[in-house]
Write an enzyme that holds these catalytic residues in place. Structure first.
Site, mmCIF file in Angstrom:
data_model
loop_
_atom_site.group_PDB
_atom_site.id
_atom_site.type_symbol
_atom_site.label_atom_id
_atom_site.label_comp_id
_atom_site.label_asym_id
_atom_site.label_seq_id
_atom_site.Cartn_x
_atom_site.Cartn_y
_atom_site.Cartn_z
ATOM 1 C CG HIS A 131 -2.099 -0.892 1.098
ATOM 2 N ND1 HIS A 131 -2.016 -2.229 1.368
ATOM 3 C CD2 HIS A 131 -3.387 -0.664 0.724
ATOM 4 C CE1 HIS A 131 -3.200 -2.793 1.169
ATOM 5 N NE2 HIS A 131 -4.050 -1.868 0.772
ATOM 6 C CE LYS A 135 -3.954 -0.569 4.651
ATOM 7 N NZ LYS A 135 -5.315 -0.049 4.833
HETATM 8 N N1 LIG Z 1 -12.637 -0.725 2.122
HETATM 9 C C1 LIG Z 1 -11.920 -0.352 1.066
HETATM 10 O O1 LIG Z 1 -12.129 -0.791 -0.082
HETATM 11 C C2 LIG Z 1 -10.829 0.666 1.272
HETATM 12 C C3 LIG Z 1 -10.109 1.166 0.180
HETATM 13 C C4 LIG Z 1 -9.143 2.153 0.428
HETATM 14 C C5 LIG Z 1 -8.927 2.624 1.715
HETATM 15 N N2 LIG Z 1 -9.642 2.087 2.749
HETATM 16 C C6 LIG Z 1 -9.522 2.587 4.109
HETATM 17 O O2 LIG Z 1 -10.212 3.833 4.170
HETATM 18 C C7 LIG Z 1 -9.661 4.628 5.223
HETATM 19 C C8 LIG Z 1 -9.373 6.016 4.697
HETATM 20 O O3 LIG Z 1 -8.332 5.957 3.744
HETATM 21 P P1 LIG Z 1 -7.806 7.282 3.009
HETATM 22 O O4 LIG Z 1 -6.633 6.852 2.198
HETATM 23 O O5 LIG Z 1 -8.935 7.997 2.366
HETATM 24 O O6 LIG Z 1 -7.291 8.130 4.275
HETATM 25 P P2 LIG Z 1 -7.078 9.729 4.383
HETATM 26 O O7 LIG Z 1 -6.113 9.929 5.495
HETATM 27 O O8 LIG Z 1 -6.767 10.290 3.037
HETATM 28 O O9 LIG Z 1 -8.532 10.283 4.803
HETATM 29 C C9 LIG Z 1 -9.099 10.142 6.079
HETATM 30 C C10 LIG Z 1 -9.937 11.372 6.345
HETATM 31 O O10 LIG Z 1 -10.719 11.161 7.530
HETATM 32 C C11 LIG Z 1 -10.807 12.410 8.186
HETATM 33 N N3 LIG Z 1 -11.240 12.216 9.578
HETATM 34 C C12 LIG Z 1 -10.491 11.969 10.679
HETATM 35 N N4 LIG Z 1 -11.277 11.873 11.769
HETATM 36 C C13 LIG Z 1 -12.559 12.055 11.350
HETATM 37 C C14 LIG Z 1 -13.820 12.085 12.008
HETATM 38 N N5 LIG Z 1 -13.927 11.873 13.333
HETATM 39 N N6 LIG Z 1 -14.941 12.308 11.273
HETATM 40 C C15 LIG Z 1 -14.856 12.515 9.941
HETATM 41 N N7 LIG Z 1 -13.677 12.503 9.257
HETATM 42 C C16 LIG Z 1 -12.544 12.271 9.958
HETATM 43 C C17 LIG Z 1 -9.409 13.009 8.043
HETATM 44 O O11 LIG Z 1 -9.403 14.410 8.267
HETATM 45 C C18 LIG Z 1 -9.106 12.653 6.584
HETATM 46 O O12 LIG Z 1 -9.523 13.674 5.685
HETATM 47 C C19 LIG Z 1 -8.438 3.857 5.721
HETATM 48 O O13 LIG Z 1 -8.799 3.130 6.884
HETATM 49 C C20 LIG Z 1 -8.124 2.901 4.586
HETATM 50 O O14 LIG Z 1 -7.469 1.729 5.015
HETATM 51 C C21 LIG Z 1 -10.582 1.139 2.546
#
Ligand SMILES: NC(=O)c1ccc[n+]([C@@H]2O[C@H](COP(=O)([O-])OP(=O)(O)OC[C@H]3O[C@@H](n4cnc5c(N)ncnc54)[C@H](O)[C@@H]3O)[C@@H](O)[C@H]2O)c1
Length: 222
Positions: A131, A135
Site C-alpha cells: 500500500h 496507510k
Molecule cells: N474498504 C476499502 O475498499 C478501502 C479502500 C481504500 C482505503 N480504505 C480505508 O479507508 C480509510 C481512509 O483511507 P484514506 O486513504 O482515504 O485516508 P485519508 O487519510 O486520506 O482520509 C481520512 C480522512 O478522515 C478524516 N477524519 C479523521 N477523523 C474524522 C472524524 N472523526 N470524522 C470525519 N472525518 C474524519 C481526516 O481528516 C481525513 O480527511 C483507511 O482506513 C483505509 O485503510 C478502505
C-alpha cells in the site's frame, strides 16, 4: 433519491466517494463531514439516509455508533478497527443497518474467493500486501480478511503477513501458494481509487434492505 453523507470527505477515499455520489443519478450528496472541512458528523446526520465512512481506525467505530444511534444506515470502508466492538454496537435495538467491507474492489473479492478454492488443494500460502506509505494500519484489512477466509477453507496462512509501504503504490495484494514442485500466485492491483466506487455505490443502494443489522464483505452483495 438516496441522500448520502460522506464521513472523511476531505480524504483520498472520501473525495472519490463524493465525486461518485455526485455522478450517480439516484444518489444525492447530502453532506461532507471531516475535521479538515470543519464539519462534524453530527452536523450532517440529519440530512442523510446513508453515511459512507472512510476515516481512520480510531474514529470509524465512534462514527458508526453515532450513525446507528441516529437511525442512519452506515457503509463502512475504514479498516483497522475492532469488528467485534461494532458487532456489540449493532445489537442495540434501534433500526439502522451497517455494511462493512475491507475491500470494495470486485477484483480483490474475486481474489479472496479464488484463494479459498485453491487452499483446498494447496493449503500452504503466504500473503504480501502493498500500500501507499500513508496507510495507518498494517497488515491491511483486506489481508486479514483474506487470511481468515483461507483458514476457513482449510488453508495454512504463514505468519507474518508481509506489509510493504511505499510512495507510488495504491492498494495491492498477492497470495502465493506453494505445493510439491510448484507455486501458484494470485495478484490484485487497485491502481486507482475509482476501483472501489462500484462496490461502494452498490452497498449504498443495498444497505437499507439488508436482512441483517451487520453485513461484512462485498461478496455478500454479489
Ligand atoms: N474498504 C476499502 O475498499 C478501502 C479502500 C481504500 C482505503 N480504505 C480505508 O479507508 C480509510 C481512509 O483511507 P484514506 O486513504 O482515504 O485516508 P485519508 O487519510 O486520506 O482520509 C481520512 C480522512 O478522515 C478524516 N477524519 C479523521 N477523523 C474524522 C472524524 N472523526 N470524522 C470525519 N472525518 C474524519 C481526516 O481528516 C481525513 O480527511 C483507511 O482506513 C483505509 O485503510 C478502505
Amino acid at each position: 433519491m438516496i441522500r448520502v453523507a460522506v464521513s472523511g470527505a476531505a480524504g483520498r477515499m472520501g473525495q472519490t466517494v463524493c465525486d461518485a455520489v455526485e455522478g450517480a443519478e439516484d444518489l444525492e450528496l447530502a453532506g461532507r463531514a471531516d475535521p479538515a472541512l470543519d464539519v462534524a458528523l453530527d452536523g450532517v446526520l440529519g440530512e442523510a439516509d446513508v453515511v459512507v465512512d472512510f476515516t481512520t481506525p480510531d474514529t470509524a467505530l465512534e462514527n458508526a455508533k453515532a450513525c446507528l444511534a441516529a437511525g442512519v444506515h452506515v457503509v463502512l470502508g475504514t479498516t483497522g478497527f475492532d469488528l467485534d466492538e461494532l458487532r456489540e454496537a449493532v445489537e442495540a435495538p434501534d433500526g439502522a443497518n451497517c455494511f462493512v467491507a475491507p475491500n470494495f474492489a470486485i477484483g480483490a473479492v474475486l481474489l479472496m474467493e479464488a484463494s479459498q478454492r485453491i487452499a483446498k488443494h494447496m493449503p500452504e500460502c503466504e500473503i504480501v500486501e502493498l500500500h501507499h506509505d500513508r496507510k495507518l494500519d498494517a497488515p491491511s484489512g483486506t489481508a486479514k480478511r483474506t487470511a481468515d477466509l483461507i483458514r476457513e477453507a482449510g488453508g495454512n496462512v504463514h505468519e507474518p503477513i508481509h506489509s510493504v509501504r511505499l510512495p507510488g503504490l495504491v492498494a495491492h495484494q498477492e497470495v502465493v501458494f506453494g505445493g510439491e514442485g510448484q507455486t501458484l500466485s494470485l495478484r490484485h492491483d487497485s491502481i486507482d481509487r475509482s476501483s472501489f466506487m462500484p462496490g461502494v455505490l452498490l452497498a449504498v443502494r443495498r444497505v437499507a434492505d439488508l436482512p441483517d443489522r451487520l453485513t461484512v464483505g462485498l461478496e455478500r452483495l454479489l
